[in-house]
Scaffold this active site. Structure first.
Site, PDB file in Angstrom:
ATOM      1  N   HIS A  94       0.842  -1.192   0.000  1.00 42.08           N
ATOM      2  CA  HIS A  94       0.000   0.000   0.000  1.00 42.08           C
ATOM      3  C   HIS A  94       0.870   1.233   0.000  1.00 42.08           C
ATOM      4  O   HIS A  94       1.931   1.232   0.617  1.00 42.08           O
ATOM      5  CB  HIS A  94      -0.918   0.016   1.235  1.00 42.08           C
ATOM      6  CG  HIS A  94      -2.082   0.915   1.062  1.00 42.08           C
ATOM      7  ND1 HIS A  94      -2.028   2.250   1.358  1.00 42.08           N
ATOM      8  CD2 HIS A  94      -3.317   0.671   0.574  1.00 42.08           C
ATOM      9  CE1 HIS A  94      -3.195   2.792   1.069  1.00 42.08           C
ATOM     10  NE2 HIS A  94      -3.995   1.867   0.594  1.00 42.08           N
ATOM     11  N   ASP A 144      -7.972  -5.459   0.129  1.00 46.59           N
ATOM     12  CA  ASP A 144      -8.451  -6.255  -0.994  1.00 46.59           C
ATOM     13  C   ASP A 144      -8.020  -7.706  -0.946  1.00 46.59           C
ATOM     14  O   ASP A 144      -8.498  -8.524  -1.730  1.00 46.59           O
ATOM     15  CB  ASP A 144      -7.947  -5.646  -2.315  1.00 46.59           C
ATOM     16  CG  ASP A 144      -8.639  -4.347  -2.593  1.00 46.59           C
ATOM     17  OD1 ASP A 144      -9.816  -4.243  -2.226  1.00 46.59           O
ATOM     18  OD2 ASP A 144      -8.006  -3.437  -3.148  1.00 46.59           O
TER      19      ASP A 144
HETATM   20  N1  CMC Z   1       4.211  -7.590  -4.746  1.00 44.10           N
HETATM   21  C1  CMC Z   1       5.544  -7.574  -4.917  1.00 44.10           C
HETATM   22  N2  CMC Z   1       6.317  -6.475  -4.776  1.00 44.10           N
HETATM   23  C2  CMC Z   1       5.686  -5.329  -4.467  1.00 44.10           C
HETATM   24  C3  CMC Z   1       4.292  -5.262  -4.279  1.00 44.10           C
HETATM   25  C4  CMC Z   1       3.546  -6.457  -4.422  1.00 44.10           C
HETATM   26  N3  CMC Z   1       2.223  -6.456  -4.253  1.00 44.10           N
HETATM   27  N4  CMC Z   1       3.929  -3.998  -3.977  1.00 44.10           N
HETATM   28  C5  CMC Z   1       5.065  -3.282  -3.982  1.00 44.10           C
HETATM   29  N5  CMC Z   1       6.122  -4.086  -4.278  1.00 44.10           N
HETATM   30  C6  CMC Z   1       7.539  -3.684  -4.330  1.00 44.10           C
HETATM   31  C7  CMC Z   1       7.820  -2.944  -5.622  1.00 44.10           C
HETATM   32  O1  CMC Z   1       8.270  -3.817  -6.626  1.00 44.10           O
HETATM   33  C8  CMC Z   1       8.881  -1.963  -5.188  1.00 44.10           C
HETATM   34  O2  CMC Z   1      10.107  -2.639  -5.145  1.00 44.10           O
HETATM   35  P1  CMC Z   1      11.482  -1.846  -5.475  1.00 44.10           P
HETATM   36  O3  CMC Z   1      11.603  -0.777  -4.448  1.00 44.10           O
HETATM   37  O4  CMC Z   1      12.524  -2.897  -5.360  1.00 44.10           O
HETATM   38  O5  CMC Z   1      11.315  -1.322  -6.870  1.00 44.10           O
HETATM   39  C9  CMC Z   1       8.500  -1.614  -3.740  1.00 44.10           C
HETATM   40  O6  CMC Z   1       7.747  -2.744  -3.272  1.00 44.10           O
HETATM   41  C10 CMC Z   1       7.649  -0.360  -3.627  1.00 44.10           C
HETATM   42  O7  CMC Z   1       6.553  -0.480  -4.514  1.00 44.10           O
HETATM   43  P2  CMC Z   1       5.891   0.753  -5.275  1.00 44.10           P
HETATM   44  O8  CMC Z   1       5.123   0.238  -6.449  1.00 44.10           O
HETATM   45  O9  CMC Z   1       6.909   1.812  -5.517  1.00 44.10           O
HETATM   46  O10 CMC Z   1       4.892   1.276  -4.156  1.00 44.10           O
HETATM   47  P3  CMC Z   1       3.647   2.199  -4.395  1.00 44.10           P
HETATM   48  O11 CMC Z   1       3.392   2.866  -3.101  1.00 44.10           O
HETATM   49  O12 CMC Z   1       3.826   3.045  -5.594  1.00 44.10           O
HETATM   50  O13 CMC Z   1       2.502   1.137  -4.754  1.00 44.10           O
HETATM   51  C11 CMC Z   1       0.662  -0.336  -4.626  1.00 44.10           C
HETATM   52  C12 CMC Z   1       1.502   0.732  -3.881  1.00 44.10           C
HETATM   53  C13 CMC Z   1      -0.589  -0.628  -3.803  1.00 44.10           C
HETATM   54  C14 CMC Z   1       0.223   0.193  -5.993  1.00 44.10           C
HETATM   55  C15 CMC Z   1       1.539  -1.609  -4.788  1.00 44.10           C
HETATM   56  O14 CMC Z   1       1.914  -2.106  -3.530  1.00 44.10           O
HETATM   57  C16 CMC Z   1       0.815  -2.697  -5.602  1.00 44.10           C
HETATM   58  O15 CMC Z   1       0.867  -2.674  -6.827  1.00 44.10           O
HETATM   59  N6  CMC Z   1       0.133  -3.675  -4.893  1.00 44.10           N
HETATM   60  C17 CMC Z   1      -0.644  -4.667  -5.583  1.00 44.10           C
HETATM   61  C18 CMC Z   1      -1.984  -4.077  -5.989  1.00 44.10           C
HETATM   62  C19 CMC Z   1      -2.914  -3.895  -4.800  1.00 44.10           C
HETATM   63  O16 CMC Z   1      -3.086  -4.780  -3.974  1.00 44.10           O
HETATM   64  N7  CMC Z   1      -3.568  -2.723  -4.768  1.00 44.10           N
HETATM   65  C20 CMC Z   1      -4.591  -2.419  -3.749  1.00 44.10           C
HETATM   66  C21 CMC Z   1      -4.221  -1.251  -2.907  1.00 44.10           C
HETATM   67  S1  CMC Z   1      -5.302  -1.125  -1.467  1.00 44.10           S
HETATM   68  C22 CMC Z   1      -6.813  -0.713  -2.121  1.00 44.10           C
HETATM   69  C23 CMC Z   1      -6.916   0.680  -2.582  1.00 44.10           C
HETATM   70  O17 CMC Z   1      -6.585   1.614  -1.800  1.00 44.10           O
HETATM   71  O18 CMC Z   1      -7.380   0.879  -3.703  1.00 44.10           O
END
Ligand code: CMC
Length: 427
Positions: free
Chosen positions: A305, A362
């Site tokens: 998140h 989720d």
């Molecule tokens: N599985 C594997 N690695 C992950 C994941 C995951 N679900 N989420 C983040 N990472 C890693 C990512 O690869 C990155 O690694 P590095 O620093 O080595 O490049 C690091 O963690 C930080 O990730 P980010 O994408 O920069 O983080 P963000 O804050 O931009 O993204 C997120 C947050 C929710 C989009 C992301 O965690 C994600 O894609 N999760 C899966 C989708 C999901 O479950 N979304 C629902 C969010 S809660 C409901 C809502 O509020 O809508």
């Protein structure tokens, strides 16, 4: 006394006031930065930028805290109904018993849709995604309810808000009915908000429908857990759309479009699909390895998140709710076992620990919704239904904010500088 942040650029010093909220990080007020320095700030994804002031929802991502108007999500999910939470978000205080029944009565009176909208549904293909239908139908409401589109009239704003909250279950249920080829059911105002939604979704005109109280309670709680979440992508979209003076129905349609994405509201659908794909606990390590592989775009859906770097407090309630629903419906779904095992393995894996990746709301919601009988394509539509409360509350807050301006981010331009134009024959 206001603190100041010192900033120097090209040998000149500038000071910007530091503003404090009631709780949470301070913010540096840089509104005069461009005028004084000629420079912009660069913050893709708004990771360090507060786009507005708000009194609605507070999140402490490190501590796993989520408050609506000061009340903890765990308390609201345990003791309140979704209608109470809706009232709280819209009006700032929990309702008295009289206020609650008045509010429920108002919402109930707006549950029906203009009859012509049933024809509008028929323009969609039967296999249309419910979110595609929701975007279209909610946007179209502005063509049907002209008497509540004047955003400068507080009464019209409130009527539009009530209409949106009240009609969303009818719209979502009709999207479902359309996809399965069953007749639309009119709302039954003798039922609760959530009971009525379940009946419109799963009932048929040919026989009476009994609302299962355990399912009704679980569904109502799921709605509470999704009601609002601060300045997330879809809420920011609603605010940005609304900042130009667009009508509320158009703004909420914009929010629905943004919510649809798999990184946001679409994650519950993606998480359940992923759990089905994993299938059995033995295959979990393979998927964990893929999630960690930089060359593989796969991510563990329902994990991670932007704000929560500790357990998502909504996931805690959701996990408990899965057990209650399974017990009430006497369901045994191996997918829940896979989910529990996946969570356990991931929470002990160095990669997930180091990156502070925990299950989010989720991760378990899909498991419950599928046990209740919703197809995966409806999951995000249910999220949209619940989040409408937050969207309209945030939209109302924005319209009445004296600091409100049209949203207009700037950019760091990296394209070509001005160049000579050559007619097509000379290129
Ligand atoms: N599985 C594997 N690695 C992950 C994941 C995951 N679900 N989420 C983040 N990472 C890693 C990512 O690869 C990155 O690694 P590095 O620093 O080595 O490049 C690091 O963690 C930080 O990730 P980010 O994408 O920069 O983080 P963000 O804050 O931009 O993204 C997120 C947050 C929710 C989009 C992301 O965690 C994600 O894609 N999760 C899966 C989708 C999901 O479950 N979304 C629902 C969010 S809660 C409901 C809502 O509020 O809508």
């Amino acid at each position: 006394m206001t603190d100041n942040a010192n900033f120097s650029l090209s040998g000149k010093d500038f000071q910007y006031p530091v503003l404090s909220g009631t709780v949470g990080p301070d913010v540096v007020d840089i509104r005069k930065l461009y005028g004084q320095t000629g420079a912009f700030t660069y913050d893709p994804g708004f990771t360090s930028t507060a786009s507005c002031q708000s009194k609605l929802t507070y999140i402490d991502g490190d501590e796993g805290v989520l408050l609506h108007r000061g009340y903890a999500i765990g308390d609201l999910a345990e003791h309140s109904s979704f209608m109470e939470v809706a009232y709280l978000l819209l009006n700032g205080e929990l309702p008295s018993a009289d206020e609650l029944s008045g509010f429920e009565n108002t919402i109930t009176r707006h549950t029906m849709l203009h009859e012509q909208l049933a024809t509008f549904y028929r323009g969609f293909r039967r296999d249309a995604h419910p979110m595609a239908i929701m975007c279209g139908v909610v946007g179209a409401l502005s063509a049907f309810y002209h008497d509540s589109t004047d955003i400068h009239d507080a009464r019209q704003r409130m009527i539009a808000s009530h209409r949106l909250i009240a009609k969303m279950p009818t719209i979502a249920a009709m999207a479902y009915k359309y996809s399965v080829g069953q007749p639309f059911l009119y709302p039954d105002n003798s039922l609760s908000y959530t009971g009525n939604f379940l009946r419109m979704t799963f009932g048929v005109p040919a026989e009476p429908y009994e609302v299962n109280p355990a399912v009704e309670k679980a569904m109502d709680r799921i709605f509470i857990l999704h009601a609002d979440h601060e300045q997330n992508a879809s809420t920011s979209t609603v605010r940005l759309a609304g900042s130009s003076g667009a009508n509320p129905f158009a703004c909420i349609a914009a929010g629905i479009a943004c919510l649809w994405g798999p990184a946001h509201g679409g994650a519950n659908e993606a998480a359940l699909n992923m759990l089905h794909e994993i299938g059995t606990p033995e295959k979990i390590p393979e998927y964990i390895a893929r999630a960690k592989d930089k060359n593989d775009p796969f991510r563990l859906m329902g994990f991670g998140h932007r704000v929560y770097k500790n357990y998502d407090p909504r996931a805690t309630v959701m996990q408990k709710t899965v057990r209650e629903v399974f017990e009430a419906l006497n369901v045994q779904d191996p997918v829940f076992e896979t989910a529990l095992r996946l969570e356990e393995i991931a929470l002990n894996d160095e990669y997930f620990v180091e990156k502070k990746l925990f299950p989010n709301v989720d991760f378990y919601s899909g498991v419950i919704l599928s046990a209740i009988g919703f197809p995966t394509s409806m999951f995000t539509a249910l999220f949209a239904l619940a989040r409408t409360v937050g969207w309209v509350a945030q939209w109302n807050e924005m319209i009445t904010d004296p600091d409100q301006k049209i949203g207009r981010p700037r950019q760091l331009y990296t394209g070509p500088t001005q160049r000579e134009y050559l007619p097509v024959g000379s290129r």
